[in-house]
Motif scaffolding. Structure first.
Motif, PDB file in Angstrom:
ATOM      1  N   THR A  96      -3.309  -2.220  -3.195  1.00  0.00           N
ATOM      2  CA  THR A  96      -2.465  -2.100  -4.454  1.00  0.00           C
ATOM      3  C   THR A  96      -1.197  -1.736  -3.976  1.00  0.00           C
ATOM      4  OG1 THR A  96      -4.619  -0.975  -5.508  1.00  0.00           O
ATOM      5  CG2 THR A  96      -2.535  -0.320  -6.392  1.00  0.00           C
ATOM      6  N   CYS A  97      -1.086  -0.949  -2.932  1.00  0.00           N
ATOM      7  CA  CYS A  97       0.365  -0.826  -2.735  1.00  0.00           C
ATOM      8  C   CYS A  97       0.967  -1.831  -2.531  1.00  0.00           C
ATOM      9  CB  CYS A  97       0.380   0.220  -1.339  1.00  0.00           C
ATOM     10  SG  CYS A  97      -0.367   1.787  -1.914  1.00  0.00           S
ATOM     11  N   ALA A  98       0.465  -2.687  -1.470  1.00  0.00           N
ATOM     12  CA  ALA A  98       0.957  -3.920  -0.976  1.00  0.00           C
ATOM     13  C   ALA A  98       1.461  -4.984  -2.146  1.00  0.00           C
ATOM     14  CB  ALA A  98       0.117  -5.108  -0.152  1.00  0.00           C
ATOM     15  N   LEU A  99       0.566  -5.046  -3.334  1.00  0.00           N
ATOM     16  CA  LEU A  99       0.840  -5.837  -4.643  1.00  0.00           C
ATOM     17  C   LEU A  99       2.047  -5.181  -5.464  1.00  0.00           C
ATOM     18  CD1 LEU A  99      -2.726  -6.257  -5.627  1.00  0.00           C
ATOM     19  CD2 LEU A  99      -1.045  -8.301  -4.939  1.00  0.00           C
ATOM     20  N   ILE A 100       2.071  -4.014  -5.524  1.00  0.00           N
ATOM     21  CA  ILE A 100       3.392  -3.258  -5.936  1.00  0.00           C
ATOM     22  C   ILE A 100       4.580  -3.539  -5.460  1.00  0.00           C
ATOM     23  CG2 ILE A 100       4.207  -1.016  -6.636  1.00  0.00           C
ATOM     24  CD1 ILE A 100       1.403  -0.097  -7.343  1.00  0.00           C
TER      25      ILE A 100
END
Length: 406
Positions: A96-100
């Motif tokens: 999730t952090c990578a996609l954000i």
């Protein structure tokens, strides 16, 4: 409140897996692996946003695939040594952090770092597949694993369609905001619905990695399958990395929506892979790999000759995707027959090589597009497939005398 698709109680250590949970796992791997493929239909959009040449934009795909390869090597082996539900939940949070970060990227460096992290996070799917095998009873294990893998395949192929259509409405950043929300939801559902699975071995981390290298040295069939699949995936990636540029240019002039819709064409072609899997059982996996290479070669010859027409593109991609996915099925069938006690580590060696091949294909595809156009891309792909056939021919005598694996 909707009833969660819990696995049934385990009696005498024998797992029983409900169909709802199998479908949830199949859907999960499809949604996770899709993160690595959303970028392909929107490469032209990214190039305009960050003022990147087609060759540099294509390297975003390469970076994502290198991240996946590193994740396969460094993260997936942990699945045997850690409590799996908690590990998957943690990795989904990191995804999730990578996609954000991808959605908020403001510089090319930030974009490339985020794409590498997204690629690493997609290795989660190779923790979920053996998790499904662990939960399934012996009599239905093949069916369960096949169902979960079909979810993975559909995620790869339909990600392009979802990305292109979403980008047409929300822009390319919207693609990654939507993906991030999906990963948050999955993290919650995984922790809520999946039963825990404790560590199954207690090896030190570097001992575990060293055992993967030992398997590569020991088994010629593993090396051959890994390299031929890497070459197939290189050819496949070279096409999908450059297709958005081809469709944007004359005589087409299409945007990311149309580039994404070609994912549906690929899905139709790959739908024949399970049928090819039955053929693999009949003629042997090694022979099936040779046929898959030939089918892929025919697909790229069609694309080279007729790729500047919509009909030619559709037919070529149908044939090419059938060949590539069939080769993947045959090669995985082959390596799983090498050593039943080391399937996870065999798969690690195979998939690391596979994604390195994909990364190289993406880089070379973008290079040849910029310097030699569509014919250059197809020539590279044809050369990769021919090299795979040459390797199979060279090793035929050795394989026949040293390995019973087809």
């Amino acid at each position: 409140m909707t009833e969660a698709p819990q696995a049934s109680a385990i009696d005498a250590g024998e797992p029983i897996l409900k169909r709802r949970l199998v479908l949830f796992l199949a859907t999960s791997v499809g949604l996770i692996v899709a993160n690595a493929y959303y970028v392909q239909p929107i490469l032209a959009e990214l190039g305009r946003t960050f003022m990147l040449s087609p060759q540099t934009a294509g390297q975003i795909v390469m970076t994502t695939q290198l991240g996946t390869a590193l994740g396969m090597l460094t993260i997936v082996p942990l699945g045997d040594t850690k409590e799996l539900r908690s590990l998957i939940t943690l990795l989904l949070s990191l995804a999730t952090c990578a996609l954000i970060t991808m959605a908020m990227a403001s510089t090319p460096v930030m974009l490339f770092v985020a794409s590498f992290a997204v690629g690493m996070s997609t290795s989660i799917v190779h923790l979920i597949v053996p998790y499904a095998a662990h939960l399934a009873p012996e009599k239905s294990r093949g069916r369960v694993v096949g169902t979960v893998l079909s979810g993975l395949l559909m995620g790869i192929l339909l990600a392009r369609t979802a990305s292109g259509l979403t980008a047409g409405v929300l822009g390319w950043r919207g693609v990654y905001w939507v993906a991030a929300m999906i990963m948050v939801t999955l993290a919650v559902l995984v922790y809520k619905w999946l039963p825990p699975r404790p560590a199954v071995v207690h090896l030190k981390y570097f001992v575990l990695l060293r055992s993967v290298a030992e398997l590569v040295r020991k088994h010629q069939a593993l090396r051959e399958s890994a390299v031929t699949s890497a070459l197939l995936f290189a050819a496949f990636s070279s096409l999908w990395t450059t297709l958005a540029f081809l469709l944007e240019a004359p005589p087409f002039g299409y945007g990311p929506e149309v580039a994404g819709l070609f994912g549906l064409v690929g899905a139709i072609g790959a739908a024949g892979a399970p049928v090819f899997g039955r053929l693999t059982d009949q003629i042997g996996p090694r022979s099936a790999v040779v046929w898959a290479l030939i089918i892929t070669l025919v697909g790229f010859l069609i694309l080279a000759v007729s790729g500047h027409s919509i009909i030619g593109l559709i037919i070529g991609i149908l044939v090419m995707d059938l060949g590539v996915q069939s080769g993947h099925v045959a090669n995985q069938t082959r390596i799983y027959g090498i050593d039943s006690s080391a399937r996870g580590r065999l798969n690690t060696a195979y998939m690391v090589t596979y994604f390195i091949g994909g990364a190289m294909g993406s880089a070379f595809g973008a290079f040849f597009w910029q310097h030699a156009g569509w014919l250059g891309v197809c020539s590279f792909a044809i050369s990769a497939v021919v090299l795979g056939l040459a390797i199979m021919k060279r090793n035929t005598a050795v394989t026949a005398t040293a390995s019973p694996l087809g």
